[in-house]
Design an enzyme around this catalytic site. Structure first.
Site, mmCIF file in Angstrom:
data_model
loop_
_atom_site.group_PDB
_atom_site.id
_atom_site.type_symbol
_atom_site.label_atom_id
_atom_site.label_comp_id
_atom_site.label_asym_id
_atom_site.label_seq_id
_atom_site.Cartn_x
_atom_site.Cartn_y
_atom_site.Cartn_z
ATOM 1 N N ALA A 46 26.865 1.061 7.974
ATOM 2 C CA ALA A 46 27.882 0.159 6.687
ATOM 3 C C ALA A 46 28.321 1.322 5.497
ATOM 4 C CB ALA A 46 26.806 -1.037 5.883
ATOM 5 N N ASN A 47 27.100 2.195 5.178
ATOM 6 C CA ASN A 47 27.041 2.786 4.493
ATOM 7 C C ASN A 47 28.058 4.326 4.865
ATOM 8 O OD1 ASN A 47 25.748 4.705 6.437
ATOM 9 N ND2 ASN A 47 23.611 4.659 5.569
ATOM 10 N N SER B 48 22.427 15.843 1.816
ATOM 11 C CA SER B 48 23.609 15.476 1.946
ATOM 12 C C SER B 48 23.966 14.589 0.768
ATOM 13 C CB SER B 48 23.061 13.833 2.817
ATOM 14 O OG SER B 48 23.938 13.211 3.183
ATOM 15 N N ASP C 221 27.428 16.463 1.879
ATOM 16 C CA ASP C 221 27.439 17.139 3.188
ATOM 17 C C ASP C 221 28.705 16.283 4.225
ATOM 18 O OD1 ASP C 221 26.214 14.803 4.443
ATOM 19 O OD2 ASP C 221 24.988 15.822 5.372
ATOM 20 N N THR D 24 13.833 8.049 4.260
ATOM 21 C CA THR D 24 14.124 8.833 3.200
ATOM 22 C C THR D 24 13.505 9.296 1.861
ATOM 23 O OG1 THR D 24 15.481 8.398 2.823
ATOM 24 C CG2 THR D 24 16.248 10.240 4.486
#
Ligand code: 16G
Ligand code: MG
Length: 537
Positions: free
Chosen positions: A370-371, A66, A277, A499
């Site tokens: 929000a991202n 990503s 991605d 992550t």
């Protein structure tokens, strides 16, 4: 048929488990430095082949990290429905990835096969990858894992993550599902949704993060023709060191600045930014010294208005409409959505799998982080109701019903998709007759601040209530409550990242100074109560 253990071991021996690596499934699959991944990816191949045999339908794997730096890679696992791997299989994915040796791996496979009565036989796993140089070796590792348990790896090549999700979903519904079909479907649905609206004069500037989305947007542009003109920036796909470097949706959203390679003049147009991605999307526009950011919350607000307008025109206001957010949603966006008529607002933990599952419960469920991760889900029962309206109603009603159907086709029903999102936003702006300024003015974001805090063991931080409350370590929530109450419109929460090895802090307040202070106080509490290492990143 029984599992051919000899074949499994012959495959597995090529991908030994490194003792110092302990992979964890995390928020959205496995992710790490690419050189450490071959064993994990091989085993994901095995897992998804068994999942395909269990469900009797094709599954999918995307090799991508990503928005992470180029040297990282990862793996996203796709269900036959096109959604992310069922959470009920995540724990098993972790165990499989951590099996210390080949024999332990074979034993675990036997356990899974007997637990789910899986019959070993023909099955397909569709495999795609993003533009990272490490993709070649990892695609081969996935393919070896898939074939050594007797399934077929179907190589789909370079694709955006949402494209592969879409293809798996369509393939299992026995519908056209080629790469070409994807672009054709999106372009055609966009045209249907915007038929009658004026084609925008403005060119849409898109920052492609130097990732796979650049190729995909070029293909989409060919299909769209003059209906929507895109000007693509950061399109150096496969050029060493460029992917996500000072550009892309994550950079723009976190740094609150335009991509480094774009001039201020370029950034002052109608700009969008996607990630490496192409499953995240934000819009932005430079206004003097400041960057007006239209993030996932603003996209959700705009799409909620569009859906409401279409529902009203179709005479269908009694449907359940929900907007799903996470604790990161700006408080002003939540307030805006809560005052919309017939609209339920819900909060879930971070990660698309949680938002998607909640949104599916509504006739129409809009979900966005929000991202910029998100989509609009339009369920089957609602579509059936819509078809009746189309047939029975007058011309205006029929037109709105057709537009809602087009929206259901345009929005990726499998997962959040930056390309589909871009077209939905553009359609919404045209149909609601808004520009970036009036869209941005729907509500004013409360000032906010995010921080990352390193602690010895981030798992000591446990949360509840969709991550809005810390239940451990003791005393943390009391401290946060006290700090939040001391400033106007104060809100703060902490959560362990899924992550990265950090605890994240989010704070907002009526002024930037107070939001900063609140975030700092939360970091201080974490250091004190959760064993901070002193290294704040
Ligand atoms: C992953 C998630 C994203 C989430 C982010 C949180 C998907 C497809 N992606 O990128 O939704 O916002 O993780 O990261 O689910 P964090 O746990 O490190 O804060
Ligand atoms: Mg992404």
């Amino acid at each position: 048929m029984a599992l051919d253990v000899g074949k499994l071991l012959a495959g597995s021996v090529q991908y030994p488990k490194l003792p110092e690596v302990s992979p964890s499934y995390g928020t959205a699959g496995f992710r790490s430095t690419a050189v450490l991944l071959p064993c994990t990816v091989f085993r994901c191949g095995v897992l998804m082949a068994l999942r395909a045999m269990h469900t009797g339908a094709a599954t999918g794997i995307v090799i991508t990290a990503s928005h992470n730096p180029e040297q990282d890679n990862g793996v996203k696992l796709v269900e036959p429905s096109g959604h992310m791997l069922s959470p009920s299989w995540e724990a098993f994915a972790d165990r499989l990835a951590n099996a210390p040796d080949d024999d332990a791996l074979a034993e675990l496979c036997h356990e899974l096969i007997s637990q789910h009565s899986i019959s070993i036989g023909n099955a397909t796993v569709m495999v795609a990858h993003d533009s990272r140089p490490s993709a070649v070796a990892l695609v081969a590792a996935a393919g070896d894992g898939i074939s050594c348990v007797g399934a077929t790896a179907y190589a789909c090549g370079l694709l955006t993550t949402p494209q592969l999700h879409w293809m798996v979903m369509k393939c299992n519904r026995k519908l056209p599902h080629s790469k070409e079909d994807y672009f054709h479907t999106l372009a055609e649905a966009y045209e249907q949704l915007t038929a009658g609206a004026a084609t925008p004069d403005e060119v849409i500037i898109v920052d492609c993060a130097n990732g796979v989305g650049a190729n995909a947007l070029q293909q989409l542009q060919e299909k769209l023709g003059a209906k929507l003109r895109l000007k693509l920036f950061n399109t150096e796909v496969g050029v060493a060191g460029k992917l996500n470097a000072d550009c892309g949706a994550d950079f723009v959203q976190k740094e609150r600045t335009g991509p480094a390679s774009m001039t201020l003049a370029e950034c002052s147009g109608r700009c969008a930014s996607i990630d490496g991605d192409a499953d995240r999307l934000v819009f932005f526009s430079q206004e003097g010294d400041t960057l007006a950011l239209l993030d996932g919350d603003k996209i959700a607000a705009l799409l909620a208005l569009l859906v409401q307008q279409l529902l009203k025109a179709a005479g269908l206001e009694d449907v359940s409409l929900g907007v799903v957010q996470t604790a990161y949603a700006n408080g002003a966006s939540t307030q805006f959505l809560q005052q919309l008529p017939h609209c339920t607002v819900q909060c879930t933990p971070t990660g698309v799998k949680h938002l998607h599952a909640a949104a599916e419960k509504f006739d129409i469920g809009i979900y966005f982080e929000a991202n910029g991760h998100g989509t609009v889900l339009i369920g089957k029962p609602f579509l059936e109701k819509l078809q009746k309206t189309s047939q029975a109603g007058g011309e205006k009603l029929q037109e709105a019903a057709r537009q809602l159907e087009a929206l259901a086709t345009l929005s990726n029903q499998a997962v959040g998709d930056a390309l589909s999102g871009l077209l939905m936003v553009e359609a919404a702006l045209q149909l609601l007759q808004k520009d970036l300024q009036s869209w941005g003015a729907l509500y004013r974001d409360l000032p906010s601040r995010q921080r990352k805090v390193s602690v010895r063991d981030r798992s000591v931080v446990k949360t509840a209530d969709a991550e809005r409350k810390a239940v451990s370590p003791a005393g943390l929530q009391e401290g946060l409550d006290k700090a939040a109450a001391s400033v106007k419109s104060g809100r703060v929460f902490v959560r362990p990242s899924g992550t990265e090895d950090v605890v994240r802090v989010y704070a907002e307040a009526a002024t930037q100074e107070d939001a900063d202070g609140l975030a700092l106080e939360a970091a201080r509490l974490l250091h004190h109560l959760a064993g901070g290492t002193g290294a704040e990143v």
